[in-house]
Design an enzyme around this catalytic site. Structure first.
Site, short mmCIF file in Angstrom:
data_model
loop_
_atom_site.label_atom_id
_atom_site.label_comp_id
_atom_site.label_asym_id
_atom_site.label_seq_id
_atom_site.Cartn_x
_atom_site.Cartn_y
_atom_site.Cartn_z
N GLY A 173 -7.00 -2.95 -3.30
CA GLY A 173 -5.62 -2.48 -3.26
C GLY A 173 -4.73 -3.57 -2.68
O GLY A 173 -5.19 -4.39 -1.89
N GLN A 187 2.58 -7.16 1.09
CA GLN A 187 1.55 -8.19 1.27
C GLN A 187 1.78 -9.43 0.40
O GLN A 187 1.09 -10.43 0.56
CB GLN A 187 0.16 -7.61 0.98
N CYS A 247 -8.53 -5.38 5.16
CA CYS A 247 -7.19 -5.54 4.61
C CYS A 247 -6.98 -7.02 4.30
O CYS A 247 -7.34 -7.87 5.11
CB CYS A 247 -6.17 -5.07 5.65
N LEU A 248 -6.43 -7.32 3.11
CA LEU A 248 -6.26 -8.73 2.72
C LEU A 248 -5.28 -9.48 3.64
O LEU A 248 -5.32 -10.70 3.68
CB LEU A 248 -5.81 -8.82 1.25
N HIS A 288 -4.22 3.90 2.58
CA HIS A 288 -4.05 2.57 3.20
C HIS A 288 -2.85 1.85 2.59
O HIS A 288 -2.02 1.28 3.31
CB HIS A 288 -5.35 1.77 3.00
N GLU A 289 -2.75 1.88 1.25
CA GLU A 289 -1.66 1.15 0.58
C GLU A 289 -0.30 1.81 0.82
O GLU A 289 0.69 1.12 1.06
CB GLU A 289 -1.92 1.04 -0.93
N HIS A 301 1.10 0.79 4.01
CA HIS A 301 1.75 -0.53 3.93
C HIS A 301 3.21 -0.38 3.47
O HIS A 301 4.10 -1.04 4.00
CB HIS A 301 1.05 -1.43 2.90
ZN ZN Z 1 -4.03 -3.56 3.76
#
Ligand code: ZN
Length: 194
Positions: free
Chosen positions: A45, A50, A108-109, A150-151, A154
């Site tokens: 995701g 991000q 998480c990226l 999670h997304e 963000h």
């Molecule tokens: Zn993340």
């Protein structure tokens, strides 16, 4: 085209995304670029914040796992989650359906190499728009439900570290602080060059 992933410490990650109101080619190009970037980094995701954009837009591609099946109901019809993938959620709003919370180790990226357990509800319903602006309602559970939570966090400026319990966070606190310091010093240098 690959995009640069914003790391923790960059203030854009704390920003709530603006609603997307134009469903033009720009958003389709962003969709493809964000997918390319996510696949390259082996994520499941990626939220607009991000890649440096505070808008209500995220992409998702959750793999299937025979041991952990995912249930998904799109617009009232039950279907295999693999038929949905990859997908994007535009202007999503989550509703929690009655279910238990469970812990799962998330990454998480924007936090390379950092992982930690987060408790989240199992079953959700999300209302969103697709690339053409058409509204949908998706009910799902498992890894897909978790990834969406999670997304969408963000998109509202909430990070998985904000959701961690104190003792979980204290285990990774040092790495998180180091990452923040590192990101901020890179940002400072970039601003000086400008
Ligand atoms: Zn993340």
């Amino acid at each position: 085209m690959l995009l640069e992933i914003v790391k923790y410490g960059n203030p854009i990650l704390d920003k709530k995304g603006k609603m997307v109101t134009e469903f033009s080619d720009t958003i389709s190009v962003l969709y493809q670029n964000m997918l390319d970037t996510m696949y390259k980094e082996e994520g499941i995701g990626l939220a607009a914040q991000q890649v440096g954009l505070a808008i209500q837009f995220c992409v998702i591609d959750v793999p299937s796992h025979p041991e952990y099946p995912i249930t998904s109901i799109l617009d009232g019809q039950s279907l295999s989650p693999q038929l949905l993938m990859p997908m994007c959620l535009i202007n999503p709003e989550i509703q929690f359906l009655p279910s238990d919370e469970y812990y799962y180790e998330e990454g998480c990226l924007s936090f390379p190499e950092i992982k930690g357990d987060v408790a989240r509800p199992e079953l959700i319903s999300v209302q969103y728009q697709d690339l053409d602006g058409n509204p949908h309602k998706l009910e799902c559970d498992g890894l897909l439900g978790r990834c969406i939570q999670h997304e969408v966090d963000h998109l509202n400026g909430i990070l998985f570290t904000d959701r961690m319990e104190k003792d979980v966070f204290s285990g990774i606190k040092k790495e998180v602080q180091m990452l923040k310091k590192n990101t901020q010093s890179i940002l400072k240098k970039q601003n000086n060059i400008k």
